[in-house]
Design a protein around this motif. Sequence first.
Motif, PDB file in Angstrom:
ATOM      1  N   UNK A  12       0.657  -1.127   0.037  1.00 22.13           N
ATOM      2  CA  UNK A  12      -0.015   0.018  -0.063  1.00 22.13           C
ATOM      3  C   UNK A  12       0.966   1.170  -0.167  1.00 22.13           C
ATOM      4  N   UNK A  13       2.005   1.329   0.842  1.00 23.35           N
ATOM      5  CA  UNK A  13       2.792   2.502   1.011  1.00 23.35           C
ATOM      6  C   UNK A  13       3.544   2.642  -0.365  1.00 23.35           C
ATOM      7  N   UNK A  22      -2.339   9.420  -2.779  1.00 28.73           N
ATOM      8  CA  UNK A  22      -2.777   8.903  -1.531  1.00 28.73           C
ATOM      9  C   UNK A  22      -3.857   8.076  -1.814  1.00 28.73           C
ATOM     10  N   UNK A 355      -6.812  -1.666   8.156  1.00 32.88           N
ATOM     11  CA  UNK A 355      -7.591  -0.821   8.865  1.00 32.88           C
ATOM     12  C   UNK A 355      -8.372  -1.247  10.121  1.00 32.88           C
ATOM     13  N   UNK A 356      -9.033  -0.212  10.879  1.00 30.08           N
ATOM     14  CA  UNK A 356      -9.860  -0.382  12.219  1.00 30.08           C
ATOM     15  C   UNK A 356     -11.257  -0.655  11.845  1.00 30.08           C
ATOM     16  N   UNK A 358     -15.186  -0.592  12.983  1.00 28.98           N
ATOM     17  CA  UNK A 358     -16.200   0.420  13.465  1.00 28.98           C
ATOM     18  C   UNK A 358     -16.220   0.262  14.856  1.00 28.98           C
ATOM     19  N   UNK A 359     -15.815   1.159  15.840  1.00 27.33           N
ATOM     20  CA  UNK A 359     -15.680   0.990  17.180  1.00 27.33           C
ATOM     21  C   UNK A 359     -17.098   1.001  17.765  1.00 27.33           C
TER      22      UNK A 359
ATOM     23  N   UNK B   6      -4.432  14.917   4.722  1.00 25.59           N
ATOM     24  CA  UNK B   6      -3.808  13.502   4.032  1.00 25.59           C
ATOM     25  C   UNK B   6      -2.737  13.863   3.070  1.00 25.59           C
ATOM     26  N   UNK B  10       1.200  12.955   3.382  1.00 31.14           N
ATOM     27  CA  UNK B  10       2.059  12.105   2.518  1.00 31.14           C
ATOM     28  C   UNK B  10       3.257  12.653   1.940  1.00 31.14           C
ATOM     29  N   UNK B  20      10.264   6.428   7.943  1.00 29.70           N
ATOM     30  CA  UNK B  20       8.842   5.812   7.068  1.00 29.70           C
ATOM     31  C   UNK B  20       7.675   4.965   7.607  1.00 29.70           C
ATOM     32  N   UNK B  24       4.086   6.039   7.994  1.00 32.19           N
ATOM     33  CA  UNK B  24       3.013   5.160   7.229  1.00 32.19           C
ATOM     34  C   UNK B  24       1.784   4.716   8.206  1.00 32.19           C
ATOM     35  N   UNK B  25       2.347   4.436   9.541  1.00 35.63           N
ATOM     36  CA  UNK B  25       1.190   4.036  10.624  1.00 35.63           C
ATOM     37  C   UNK B  25       0.228   5.151  10.556  1.00 35.63           C
ATOM     38  N   UNK B  28      -2.046   6.005   7.670  1.00 31.61           N
ATOM     39  CA  UNK B  28      -3.326   5.102   7.793  1.00 31.61           C
ATOM     40  C   UNK B  28      -4.249   5.201   8.922  1.00 31.61           C
ATOM     41  N   UNK B  31      -6.349   8.205   7.488  1.00 33.43           N
ATOM     42  CA  UNK B  31      -7.340   7.493   6.666  1.00 33.43           C
ATOM     43  C   UNK B  31      -8.715   6.880   7.118  1.00 33.43           C
ATOM     44  N   UNK B  32      -8.397   6.187   8.378  1.00 29.32           N
ATOM     45  CA  UNK B  32      -9.410   5.573   9.056  1.00 29.32           C
ATOM     46  C   UNK B  32     -10.299   6.300   9.934  1.00 29.32           C
ATOM     47  N   UNK B  36     -13.618   6.852   7.133  1.00 31.08           N
ATOM     48  CA  UNK B  36     -14.419   5.630   7.074  1.00 31.08           C
ATOM     49  C   UNK B  36     -15.296   5.355   8.306  1.00 31.08           C
ATOM     50  N   UNK B  37     -15.150   5.839   9.451  1.00 27.01           N
ATOM     51  CA  UNK B  37     -15.736   5.236  10.493  1.00 27.01           C
ATOM     52  C   UNK B  37     -17.214   5.459  10.245  1.00 27.01           C
TER      53      UNK B  37
END
Lengths: 425, 136
Positions: A12-13, A22, A355-356, A358-359, B6, B10, B20, B24-25, B28, B31-32, B36-37
Amino acid sequence: MNKNLTLTRRNFIKAGAATGLLLANPVFSMGRKPPLGRVVIVGGGYAGTTAAKYIRMWSLGAIEVVVVEKSSQFVSCPMSNLVLGGTKTIDDLTFGYDFVQKNHGIQWAQDEVTAINTQAKKVIMKCGELNYDRLIVAPGIDFDYAALPNLMTKDAQQQIPHAWKAGWQTVNLRKQLEQMPDGGVFVMTIPKAPYRCPPGPYERACQVASYFKAHKPNSKVIVLDANAEVISKKGLFQKAWKALYPNIVEYRPNSAIVSVDVATKTVITELDQVKAEVLNVIPPQQAGKVAQLANLLEPDYPWCEVDFLTYESKVAPNVHVIGDSVSSGLPKSAHMATSQARVCASAIVELMKGQSPDPAPVFANTCYSFIDDKLAMHVANVYRYDAPKKIMVPAEGGGVSANASAQEGVYAQAWAQNIWADVLT
Amino acid sequence: MHHNKLQKIFIALIASSVIWPLLAQTAEDVVVSAAQNSDLHARVLAASCAACHGTNGNAVTGSNENRNAILAGRDANDFTTIMLGFKDGSREATVMHHHAKGLTEDEIRQLAVYFSKQKPTGAVLLKPQTLKAYHE
């Protein structure tokens, strides 16, 4: 951390660095199929099949899914009490898996699991082996005959069907009811909760009574319940028995079964002996056989503890458990099985993308029961994740129908058509 | 809105290849949390409606009676008004009040947006088949 996950992250990176983008969707940057690994699902019931479909949908095909199921057909437990009442046949509730397999590119092994090696991440079947990155165990229930050893044989179960997994057992029980002379006694026993489908036994009492009322009006239904009271839709069932079947249904709480005499179809409880013309023993239940094979059960409780954010087992990493086998306060219903399956599917897709999940997942459960050939009633609830307690708890505002109605009978039929289409297409 | 953030991360990430893995972590995680949530929450919640309303709101409609069950492509304002009516009791219901009352207003709005974006594709009425002799 699993190997695929590490690989995914690195790629991915790398892909990001190469293109200067990205990525909103790292899945498509990989150029490999399937880039995120393989999920094996044991069990093609409501839970397992739903998880398979939704993992394929939500990963946009980036996760390979293999279902292992020993049966070639799906037979619905919901609505199967109507086969006993006579308004449905078992063929109305039997479906193929071909649509869902083709529509979503799900791989399918019609086979039986004989062992699971959670260290080596491997499922061993009668006809082969499968490696997995993540495993979902969705085996439904298994009957616990420890207290009823003389019901363990196939022959005993022919004479005294459980009919608690839909199929030939259901057909068998219906045949026995048809052959019973008018004036006969049908006895059914209910195990201590938790068991599959909390209102199911009480609906069954209604369905058999409905058949008797129309065809064998001098017959009786005796319900021997190991529980202290009707444990689901209590008021509504009691009302139905009183209004529709006053001389037919007799309900006895606190009547745990001690033993059964198979030859005479006699149930022995602590206080009583009841002889039946047709006897239906719903045995005590535990997590399905495959969960037992993988050692996923709690030490003192025959169900599987999971993390309710992912349905990952508390004892085996990368192994998820969904549906009736889960240890929880949630009702063991088909809708619940699909709701759990989707939380699990969503979480697995995120975890495999690095990825995480849904919490704080929220989902619903709706369960209809028919009290005769037309009238139905519901229990419905939303469930929310309770972070401090780490369990799913019922939200405020759920409840049961004010009355059973023909309108809800129509809704119940629509529920079945929709859940079948959702799971199987 | 989060996109710029982002991109900045980047750029920082490319600039300092020494640290790096650490960055990178971080990228991510951003992004989450950013994108996403709420999507994840809505997709599982919406999917939970499928038992009566079909996959992505494409309900099986055997009769005209349950055309109301189709949620795919439904106007978001319509959906919200109806659901809030079920929630506060101003709208009569057989079963939906027991769902609407359990949802937050925000979740109802998320569902409204989710279903309004789904294509009304129709659904297959599944054809049953004869139970085979060797089934359990």
